[in-house]
Every structure is written in structure tokens, then in C-alpha cells.
Design a protein around this motif. Structure first.
Motif, PDB file in Angstrom:
ATOM      1  N   ASP A 284       5.060  10.206  -2.281  1.00 18.94           N
ATOM      2  CA  ASP A 284       6.256   9.594  -1.715  1.00 18.94           C
ATOM      3  C   ASP A 284       6.204   9.625  -0.191  1.00 18.94           C
ATOM      4  O   ASP A 284       6.505   8.639   0.482  1.00 18.94           O
ATOM      5  N   ALA A 285       5.780  10.749   0.375  1.00 17.71           N
ATOM      6  CA  ALA A 285       5.700  10.885   1.834  1.00 17.71           C
ATOM      7  C   ALA A 285       4.704   9.900   2.427  1.00 17.71           C
ATOM      8  O   ALA A 285       4.954   9.302   3.480  1.00 17.71           O
ATOM      9  N   ALA A 286       3.574   9.710   1.758  1.00 19.48           N
ATOM     10  CA  ALA A 286       2.565   8.773   2.254  1.00 19.48           C
ATOM     11  C   ALA A 286       3.078   7.341   2.240  1.00 19.48           C
ATOM     12  O   ALA A 286       2.788   6.549   3.142  1.00 19.48           O
ATOM     13  N   LEU A 287       3.859   7.004   1.226  1.00 20.64           N
ATOM     14  CA  LEU A 287       4.432   5.662   1.110  1.00 20.64           C
ATOM     15  C   LEU A 287       5.282   5.338   2.338  1.00 20.64           C
ATOM     16  O   LEU A 287       5.122   4.287   2.979  1.00 20.64           O
ATOM     17  N   PHE A 288       6.165   6.258   2.701  1.00 21.83           N
ATOM     18  CA  PHE A 288       7.088   5.984   3.802  1.00 21.83           C
ATOM     19  C   PHE A 288       6.463   6.226   5.169  1.00 21.83           C
ATOM     20  O   PHE A 288       6.904   5.624   6.160  1.00 21.83           O
ATOM     21  N   ALA A 289       5.441   7.038   5.228  1.00 20.16           N
ATOM     22  CA  ALA A 289       4.702   7.182   6.484  1.00 20.16           C
ATOM     23  C   ALA A 289       3.999   5.876   6.826  1.00 20.16           C
ATOM     24  O   ALA A 289       3.966   5.454   7.993  1.00 20.16           O
ATOM     25  N   GLU A 290       3.461   5.205   5.811  1.00 19.95           N
ATOM     26  CA  GLU A 290       2.792   3.941   6.066  1.00 19.95           C
ATOM     27  C   GLU A 290       3.788   2.859   6.453  1.00 19.95           C
ATOM     28  O   GLU A 290       3.516   2.021   7.317  1.00 19.95           O
ATOM     29  N   LEU A 291       4.966   2.875   5.832  1.00 19.53           N
ATOM     30  CA  LEU A 291       6.002   1.921   6.221  1.00 19.53           C
ATOM     31  C   LEU A 291       6.401   2.132   7.680  1.00 19.53           C
ATOM     32  O   LEU A 291       6.519   1.171   8.447  1.00 19.53           O
ATOM     33  N   GLU A 292       6.623   3.370   8.073  1.00 17.93           N
ATOM     34  CA  GLU A 292       7.014   3.664   9.457  1.00 17.93           C
ATOM     35  C   GLU A 292       5.962   3.179  10.434  1.00 17.93           C
ATOM     36  O   GLU A 292       6.271   2.554  11.456  1.00 17.93           O
ATOM     37  N   SER A 293       4.700   3.432  10.117  1.00 15.38           N
ATOM     38  CA  SER A 293       3.610   3.013  10.994  1.00 15.38           C
ATOM     39  C   SER A 293       3.561   1.494  11.116  1.00 15.38           C
ATOM     40  O   SER A 293       3.450   0.948  12.227  1.00 15.38           O
ATOM     41  N   ALA A 294       3.653   0.799   9.987  1.00  8.97           N
ATOM     42  CA  ALA A 294       3.609  -0.664  10.007  1.00  8.97           C
ATOM     43  C   ALA A 294       4.810  -1.238  10.748  1.00  8.97           C
ATOM     44  O   ALA A 294       4.684  -2.191  11.527  1.00  8.97           O
ATOM     45  N   TYR A 295       5.983  -0.666  10.514  1.00  7.42           N
ATOM     46  CA  TYR A 295       7.201  -1.185  11.131  1.00  7.42           C
ATOM     47  C   TYR A 295       7.160  -1.060  12.647  1.00  7.42           C
ATOM     48  O   TYR A 295       7.576  -1.974  13.371  1.00  7.42           O
ATOM     49  N   GLN A 296       6.646   0.052  13.127  1.00  6.29           N
ATOM     50  CA  GLN A 296       6.559   0.257  14.572  1.00  6.29           C
ATOM     51  C   GLN A 296       5.608  -0.747  15.222  1.00  6.29           C
ATOM     52  O   GLN A 296       5.827  -1.171  16.362  1.00  6.29           O
ATOM     53  N   ARG A 297       4.560  -1.132  14.503  1.00  2.00           N
ATOM     54  CA  ARG A 297       3.552  -2.058  15.045  1.00  2.00           C
ATOM     55  C   ARG A 297       3.818  -3.512  14.662  1.00  2.00           C
ATOM     56  O   ARG A 297       3.109  -4.408  15.062  1.00  2.00           O
ATOM     57  N   LYS A 298       4.855  -3.725  13.844  1.00  5.92           N
ATOM     58  CA  LYS A 298       5.137  -5.033  13.250  1.00  5.92           C
ATOM     59  C   LYS A 298       3.908  -5.564  12.517  1.00  5.92           C
ATOM     60  O   LYS A 298       3.552  -6.742  12.603  1.00  5.92           O
ATOM     61  N   ALA A 299       3.292  -4.670  11.804  1.00  7.32           N
ATOM     62  CA  ALA A 299       2.110  -5.019  11.017  1.00  7.32           C
ATOM     63  C   ALA A 299       2.550  -5.530   9.647  1.00  7.32           C
ATOM     64  O   ALA A 299       3.625  -5.167   9.149  1.00  7.32           O
ATOM     65  N   PRO A 300       1.735  -6.362   9.019  1.00  7.95           N
ATOM     66  CA  PRO A 300       2.103  -6.898   7.700  1.00  7.95           C
ATOM     67  C   PRO A 300       2.152  -5.798   6.649  1.00  7.95           C
ATOM     68  O   PRO A 300       1.263  -4.952   6.584  1.00  7.95           O
ATOM     69  N   ILE A 301       3.199  -5.834   5.849  1.00 13.24           N
ATOM     70  CA  ILE A 301       3.299  -4.874   4.753  1.00 13.24           C
ATOM     71  C   ILE A 301       4.328  -5.362   3.736  1.00 13.24           C
ATOM     72  O   ILE A 301       5.355  -5.944   4.100  1.00 13.24           O
ATOM     73  N   VAL A 302       4.020  -5.188   2.472  1.00 10.76           N
ATOM     74  CA  VAL A 302       4.979  -5.336   1.382  1.00 10.76           C
ATOM     75  C   VAL A 302       4.737  -4.135   0.475  1.00 10.76           C
ATOM     76  O   VAL A 302       3.591  -3.784   0.173  1.00 10.76           O
ATOM     77  N   LEU A 303       5.805  -3.470   0.084  1.00 10.79           N
ATOM     78  CA  LEU A 303       5.639  -2.191  -0.593  1.00 10.79           C
ATOM     79  C   LEU A 303       6.809  -1.899  -1.513  1.00 10.79           C
ATOM     80  O   LEU A 303       7.826  -2.597  -1.491  1.00 10.79           O
ATOM     81  N   TRP A 304       6.641  -0.856  -2.305  1.00 10.20           N
ATOM     82  CA  TRP A 304       7.688  -0.367  -3.199  1.00 10.20           C
ATOM     83  C   TRP A 304       8.731   0.357  -2.358  1.00 10.20           C
ATOM     84  O   TRP A 304       8.431   1.299  -1.639  1.00 10.20           O
TER      85      TRP A 304
END
Length: 313
Positions: A182-202
């Protein structure tokens, strides 16, 4: 010989410590399962601490979300405080059919678990949130590891959810990559969001993430039970799961022997309720502010004593 006063004091202490004066039916431990996401551990800890205050012996047991039903059927595990309608319905129904596991009612929380993307992705994929537009833009969500396929970051494999089946049934040009935790899921979201990187996730609710991040859930064909159970239903006549996930309550379930062995505890478990808003706030304090789960639970118990004190009456 010890003085009689000392002996009586020792007996009194023993009775109080074992909960005899609290009127509990058995001092055998009630085994509550914990899983790998913060909210579930909070929910379970609230219930466990209330039972302890009533004099019950409580044991927290780490267990797999779906596989725990084997232990609930045999009575090796006793109570699971969060079975989500979105991902646990099939396992729950199968367990209920055996008569060994029973429904203890709703938690008060309403569940959403679905594919989610940040709002900035609508600039490169303007047809969102429609799933067909997402599929047309699959390459915009690709990574070097999945190219030319888009990358969907799913939850840990143990959470279920049929994402792999959904991708296949809908013919989506996506590869499902499961987060380890669970922690890895949201760590990746935070990283992508800060960089405005493409992501679609649960993403799921109740949780702090839908409030913190601006974005939307993908709109798949609406869920119906037939979608999961009848391949002929939906756009793909040869495959099930060609639709979105269900939404609905988060349930409490137990081994069927709980109500017989600990009727007072069973009454309290059935009475348990917490709101989406309270849960989202508590999860945020743990995940974002670094608070300890036991401190967050203690704070909630103090603020809501008038409510939870009625569960054990």
C-alpha cells in the motif's frame, strides 16, 4: 501464610485483570485479523481496544485479505473488520454459503476502488474519464518497461479486484503492474504527481488521497453481478469482468462461533460504525503526518466515547 487481606486483594486483581467483573463470557483470545493497509488496521484496532475495555482478551493476527477466509471458516481466526464490497464480495459469498462465516453488518463506510488518474492527464487524453478514451491514449501512459502498452499500477496482488481480467476482457492496451505494498502504491502516486508524470493507478476511498490529489476515477461500463458471473453479458461475449468494479458497503464478518462463545463481543462488533470522513482523517494522520496508529485510535476513542461506549452495553 499471607494475610487474608493480601490474598483477597490478589484475587480481586486477578478477577479484574481477567475481565470477570466485566461479565465477559470467555477469556480465550478473540483473534482479529489485520492486513496491509493503514485504514484496515485502524478499524481493527478501534474494535479491539473497545473489546479490551469491556474486559475481553484480544489478539491481532496478520492475515492475507482473501486467504483469511480459510481461517475464519475453521475458527482459527475470528473477526475480519473490513471486507470491501468492491473486491471481497466473491470470497465473502463463498464463505457465507458454507455457514461457517457470518455477516456482522456494515462498518458505516462506503467503498470505492477503481482506476484513477491525475487531472493533468486530461491535457494529453481529453476524452477522459471514459475508459475507451483511456485505451486510445494508452501509449501516453506507457513506461520504458511496458511500451507500447500503457501501464496500470494496481494494488498488491492479494487485494484481488480482477484488474488483469478486466484488461483482457475489454481488450485494453495496458499492462497491469502490481505495487508491492500500500505504501509503495501511494509513494509512486506522490512522485508522479509532483513531476506531472503519466500515471493511472488503483485508488480507493475512504482514504486521504482522493482529497489530496486532483483527479478522477475512470468510467468503465457500469458493474452488474452478471458482468462478473456471466461471460455473455457485456461487450465481450466470451469473457467476464468487462465492466468496472462494484461500489458499496465495507462489511464486518466473523467465524460463526463468535456469537455463541462471546455474545457480548458479537453485539459490540455488530454495533461498530465509523464514517468515511473520520477514517480518511485518521489514515491521513498516520500516512501523511507520521502519527502512530495507537495514538490516532486513542484520540478517536477519546473524542467519540459517547458513541463507542454504547457498543458494549
Amino acid at each position: 501464610m499471607k494475610p487474608m487481606k493480601t490474598v483477597l486483594a490478589g484475587v480481586l486483581t486477578a478477577f479484574v485483570s481477567t475481565g470477570a467483573f466485566a461479565g465477559v463470557e470467555s477469556q480465550d483470545p478473540i483473534k482479529l485479523t489485520t492486513h496491509d493497509w493503514t485504514g484496515q488496521i485502524i478499524t481493527t484496532t478501534i474494535m479491539g481496544e473497545v473489546l479490551k475495555k469491556a474486559g475481553y482478551n484480544v489478539e491481532y493476527v496478520q492475515a492475507d485479505y482473501i486467504a483469511q477466509f480459510a481461517g475464519l471458516k475453521t475458527g482459527d481466526l475470528h473477526v475480519a473488520m473490513e471486507i470491501w464490497e468492491t473486491t471481497g464480495r466473491d470470497a465473502m459469498d463463498e464463505a457465507f454459503a458454507t455457514g461457517k462465516v457470518v455477516n456482522m453488518g456494515e462498518t458505516g463506510m462506503e467503498a470505492i476502488e477503481e482506476w484513477w488518474y491525475p487531472a493533468y492527464m486530461e491535457e494529453v487524453c481529453p476524452g477522459l474519464p471514459d475508459w475507451k478514451a483511456l485505451n486510445d491514449c494508452a501509449q501516453e501512459f506507457s513506461t520504458p518497461e511496458t511500451e507500447p502498452l500503457g501501464r496500470y499500477l494496481g494494488g498488491p496482488v492479494t487485494w484481488g479486484g480482477y484488474d488483469d481480467e478486466r484488461v483482457e476482457a475489454l481488450g485494453m492496451d495496458f499492462e497491469v503492474v502490481h505495487a508491492g505494498t500500500d505504501a509503495a502504491l501511494f509513494a509512486e502516486l506522490e512522485s508522479a504527481y509532483q513531476r506531472k508524470a503519466p500515471i493511472v493507478l488503483w485508488l480507493y476511498s475512504p482514504h486521504w488521497a482522493p482529497a489530496k490529489y486532483k483527479g478522477s476515477f475512470v468510467k468503465f461500463p457500469a458493474y452488474t453481478p452478471e458482468c462478473y458471473n456471466d461471460p455473455a453479458w457485456g461487450s465481450n461475449p466470451d469473457a467476464a469482468y468487462d465492466c468496472g468494479k462494484p461500489t458499496g458497503p465495507i462489511w464486518k464478518v466473523s467465524w460463526e462461533g463468535v456469537e455463541k462463545k462471546w455474545p457480548g463481543a458479537a453485539k459490540a462488533i455488530k454495533a461498530f460504525t465509523v464514517s468515511n470522513a473520520d477514517m480518511g482523517d485518521m489514515v491521513g494522520k498516520v500516512d501523511l503526518d507520521g502519527a502512530k496508529i495507537e495514538d490516532v485510535v486513542a484520540e478517536w476513542l477519546k473524542a467519540n466515547e459517547a458513541e463507542w461506549s454504547t457498543w458494549t452495553k
